[in-house]
Design an enzyme around this catalytic site. Structure first.
Site, PDB file in Angstrom:
ATOM      1  N   LYS A  13      46.826  52.516 -44.729  1.00 38.91           N
ATOM      2  CA  LYS A  13      47.309  51.176 -44.395  1.00 38.91           C
ATOM      3  C   LYS A  13      46.913  50.209 -45.504  1.00 38.91           C
ATOM      4  O   LYS A  13      45.751  50.039 -45.826  1.00 38.91           O
ATOM      5  CB  LYS A  13      46.744  50.677 -43.072  1.00 38.91           C
ATOM      6  CG  LYS A  13      47.503  49.442 -42.593  1.00 38.91           C
ATOM      7  CD  LYS A  13      46.733  48.589 -41.612  1.00 38.91           C
ATOM      8  CE  LYS A  13      45.802  47.595 -42.264  1.00 38.91           C
ATOM      9  NZ  LYS A  13      46.440  46.572 -43.125  1.00 38.91           N
ATOM     10  N   GLU A  60      33.172  50.906 -47.633  1.00 34.39           N
ATOM     11  CA  GLU A  60      32.789  50.215 -48.873  1.00 34.39           C
ATOM     12  C   GLU A  60      33.003  48.739 -48.588  1.00 34.39           C
ATOM     13  O   GLU A  60      34.137  48.289 -48.469  1.00 34.39           O
ATOM     14  CB  GLU A  60      33.657  50.733 -50.028  1.00 34.39           C
ATOM     15  CG  GLU A  60      32.988  50.560 -51.369  1.00 34.39           C
ATOM     16  CD  GLU A  60      33.365  49.253 -52.003  1.00 34.39           C
ATOM     17  OE1 GLU A  60      32.607  48.273 -51.798  1.00 34.39           O
ATOM     18  OE2 GLU A  60      34.395  49.199 -52.673  1.00 34.39           O
ATOM     19  N   LEU A  61      31.888  47.989 -48.437  1.00 33.23           N
ATOM     20  CA  LEU A  61      31.971  46.650 -47.858  1.00 33.23           C
ATOM     21  C   LEU A  61      31.574  45.555 -48.852  1.00 33.23           C
ATOM     22  O   LEU A  61      31.689  45.736 -50.057  1.00 33.23           O
ATOM     23  CB  LEU A  61      31.111  46.608 -46.587  1.00 33.23           C
ATOM     24  CG  LEU A  61      31.406  47.742 -45.593  1.00 33.23           C
ATOM     25  CD1 LEU A  61      30.427  47.735 -44.439  1.00 33.23           C
ATOM     26  CD2 LEU A  61      32.836  47.661 -45.072  1.00 33.23           C
ATOM     27  N   CYS A  88      34.122  43.061 -54.824  1.00 40.21           N
ATOM     28  CA  CYS A  88      33.026  43.242 -53.885  1.00 40.21           C
ATOM     29  C   CYS A  88      31.691  43.308 -54.611  1.00 40.21           C
ATOM     30  O   CYS A  88      30.661  42.940 -54.071  1.00 40.21           O
ATOM     31  CB  CYS A  88      33.252  44.494 -53.048  1.00 40.21           C
ATOM     32  SG  CYS A  88      33.655  45.909 -54.050  1.00 40.21           S
ATOM     33  N   GLN A 118      42.150  32.416 -48.706  1.00 32.83           N
ATOM     34  CA  GLN A 118      41.040  32.619 -49.647  1.00 32.83           C
ATOM     35  C   GLN A 118      40.790  31.351 -50.455  1.00 32.83           C
ATOM     36  O   GLN A 118      39.648  30.955 -50.696  1.00 32.83           O
ATOM     37  CB  GLN A 118      41.349  33.798 -50.578  1.00 32.83           C
ATOM     38  CG  GLN A 118      41.365  35.144 -49.897  1.00 32.83           C
ATOM     39  CD  GLN A 118      40.018  35.552 -49.332  1.00 32.83           C
ATOM     40  OE1 GLN A 118      38.983  35.304 -49.931  1.00 32.83           O
ATOM     41  NE2 GLN A 118      40.015  36.157 -48.160  1.00 32.83           N
ATOM     42  N   PHE A 119      41.865  30.728 -50.893  1.00 36.28           N
ATOM     43  CA  PHE A 119      41.796  29.496 -51.682  1.00 36.28           C
ATOM     44  C   PHE A 119      40.996  28.420 -50.926  1.00 36.28           C
ATOM     45  O   PHE A 119      40.056  27.827 -51.461  1.00 36.28           O
ATOM     46  CB  PHE A 119      43.242  29.054 -51.956  1.00 36.28           C
ATOM     47  CG  PHE A 119      43.399  27.735 -52.639  1.00 36.28           C
ATOM     48  CD1 PHE A 119      43.152  27.587 -54.000  1.00 36.28           C
ATOM     49  CD2 PHE A 119      43.846  26.632 -51.923  1.00 36.28           C
ATOM     50  CE1 PHE A 119      43.336  26.369 -54.626  1.00 36.28           C
ATOM     51  CE2 PHE A 119      44.033  25.406 -52.542  1.00 36.28           C
ATOM     52  CZ  PHE A 119      43.776  25.273 -53.892  1.00 36.28           C
ATOM     53  N   GLU A 154      29.236  36.012 -49.372  1.00 37.60           N
ATOM     54  CA  GLU A 154      30.175  36.506 -50.377  1.00 37.60           C
ATOM     55  C   GLU A 154      31.309  35.476 -50.491  1.00 37.60           C
ATOM     56  O   GLU A 154      32.076  35.294 -49.545  1.00 37.60           O
ATOM     57  CB  GLU A 154      30.727  37.864 -49.915  1.00 37.60           C
ATOM     58  CG  GLU A 154      31.532  38.554 -50.977  1.00 37.60           C
ATOM     59  CD  GLU A 154      31.964  39.948 -50.546  1.00 37.60           C
ATOM     60  OE1 GLU A 154      32.264  40.143 -49.357  1.00 37.60           O
ATOM     61  OE2 GLU A 154      32.017  40.834 -51.418  1.00 37.60           O
TER      62      GLU A 154
END
Ligand code: ADP
Length: 422
Positions: A114, A190-191, A224, A271-272, A321
């Protein structure tokens, strides 16, 4: 399918990807906003390299013969797990596909992958090439869909035998939960990360500034493992901040299809807006805004390369993050202190160390609780180098030989032997 056949398909696939290099790179830039030069010169070639790497493994996967106590012949078979559900993010759509699909197919599994809702195009295009290379129909299926519906359906499906996920820590936790509540399918994750980049007093400052800049700003800061906590020794701190600011001011931002552009727009409005909120929180919490701090231009999701100095560990910009072009520079005095501060994070994905002192490098390299340490370098992503996180940055390793383990079951087979002396 025989291992050699799987190998040949992956090799033909790599050739086709190279042939379609420019179209794939254009799709990647179109979808994601990353500089075309980066996609065309680095990411698509790396995709082909990864496929050849995994093709190489396909016919070298085998079990062991084990000397057990008693008159038994004991062997292990390394078998494919079965149907692998894979969920990938939007920051490196093609490379995340390669990291997941490569080992799964090399080991003889089938895949349902996906893609992220923001970036569905390159996976569809590249999968057509994979079928052209000879993959049988049904062995790999792509789903373009939303996370909470299509993604979650994959995670709770009783006929999916394994999950691999790259994305946020928050979603990673949901995925583990869905696996536990359904059929306990094994999960690799995987974070997120908040990687320290440590500049020691003896470091060559000009190259440390350049590497720290790259470590944070690469891919619009949407990595990441971004070096998002730049710890600089107090003796070289002022010089470093001045130079980091000058470098950020020089960064070329604009249309990602234009030559010489280092930074395109962020992936989407969400995100912006999130990044701008973090920048405001940095200012509000008392960090010094050296440069940047708002939108670049008036159109599109462009953000000015932003540098904060005088950042403290307890500020939100030093803990969360941000996933954007925002560099946070922190000051430290001693090695013990910086080790403690660097490790005081829920994350443990990667770290950068800048020093020419072997003892310092060795001390830091062993003390940091992270999955990758780059010494006098950053973001080296060879196909053979394992990548993954400590703590809440993930479970398991991708790339390299280590990644094969995620896609294989081990079956022990025990047979009594007639001659006990054997
Ligand atoms: P980001 O916040 O960076 O978009 P996410 O972790 O939300 O990161 O997304 C990464 C991938 O996970 C995407 O493919 C997304 O569709 C998928 N995803 C998001 N939520 C879920 C969920 N509840 N279950 C399964 N997959 C999800």
């Amino acid at each position: 399918m025989a291992a050699y056949e799987r190998q040949r398909i992956l090799l033909r696939f790599a050739d086709l990807v190279e042939k379609h290099n420019d179209e794939l790179a254009a799709l990647e830039t179109w979808d994601n906003g990353k500089p075309y030069e980066q996609a065309v010169n680095v990411e698509v070639p790396m995709f082909a390299r990864l496929m050849r790497y995994y093709a190489g493994w396909a016919d070298k996967i085998h079990g062991m013969t084990i000397p057990a106590d008693g008159p038994f012949h004991v062997q292990t078979l390394h078998e494919p797990i079965g149907v692998c559900g894979q969920i990938i993010p939007w920051n490196f759509p093609l490379l995340m596909y390669a990291w997941k699909v490569g080992p799964a197919l090399a080991c003889g599994n089938t895949v349902v992958i996906k893609t992220a809702e923001q970036t569905p195009l390159s996976a569809l295009y590249v999968t057509r090439l994979l079928h052209e290379a000879g993959l049988p129909p049904g062995a790999l299926n792509v789903i373009s869909g939303f996370g909470p519906t299509a993604g979650a359906a994959l995670c709770r499906h009783m006929d999916v035998d394994k999950l691999a996920f790259t994305g946020s820590t928050e979603t990673g936790k949901l995925i583990l939960e869905l696996s536990a509540k359904s059929n306990l399918k094994p999960v690799t994750l995987e974070l997120g990360g908040k990687s320290p980049f440590i500049v020691c007093e003896d470091a060559d400052i000009d190259s440390a500034v350049e590497m720290a800049h790259f470590a944070l700003f690469f891919n619009q800061g949407q990595c990441c493992c971004a070096g998002s906590r730049t710890y600089v020794h107090e003796k070289v701190y002022d010089e470093f901040v001045e130079k980091a600011k000058a470098r950020a001011l020089k960064r070329s931002v604009g249309d990602p299809f234009k030559q010489g552009i280092e930074q395109g727009p962020q992936v989407d409005s969400e995100q912006f807006q999130k990044i701008l909120r973090y920048i405001r929180s940095g200012v509000d919490s008392g960090a010094t805004l050296e440069t940047g701090g708002d939108q670049f231009g008036e159109k599109g999701y462009y953000i000015k390369p932003t540098v904060f100095s005088n950042v403290q560990d307890d500020m939100l910009i030093a803990q969360d993050e941000i996933f954007g072009p925002v560099q946070s520079i922190l000051k430290y005095k001693t090695l013990d202190e910086v080790i403690k501060r660097a490790n005081k994070s829920a994350y443990g994905l990667a770290a950068g160390i800048f020093t020419h002192n072997l003892d310092t490098a060795n001390t830091l390299m062993r003390a940091l609780r992270v999955g990758t340490v780059w010494i006098n370098s950053f973001d080296t992503f060879d196909a053979a180098i394992p990548f993954g996180g400590y703590k809440q940055s993930g479970q398991g390793r991708e790339k390299g030989e280590y990644s094969l383990k995620n896609y294989l079951q081990v079956k022990a087979v025990v047979t009594p032997v007639k001659n006990p002396a054997w």
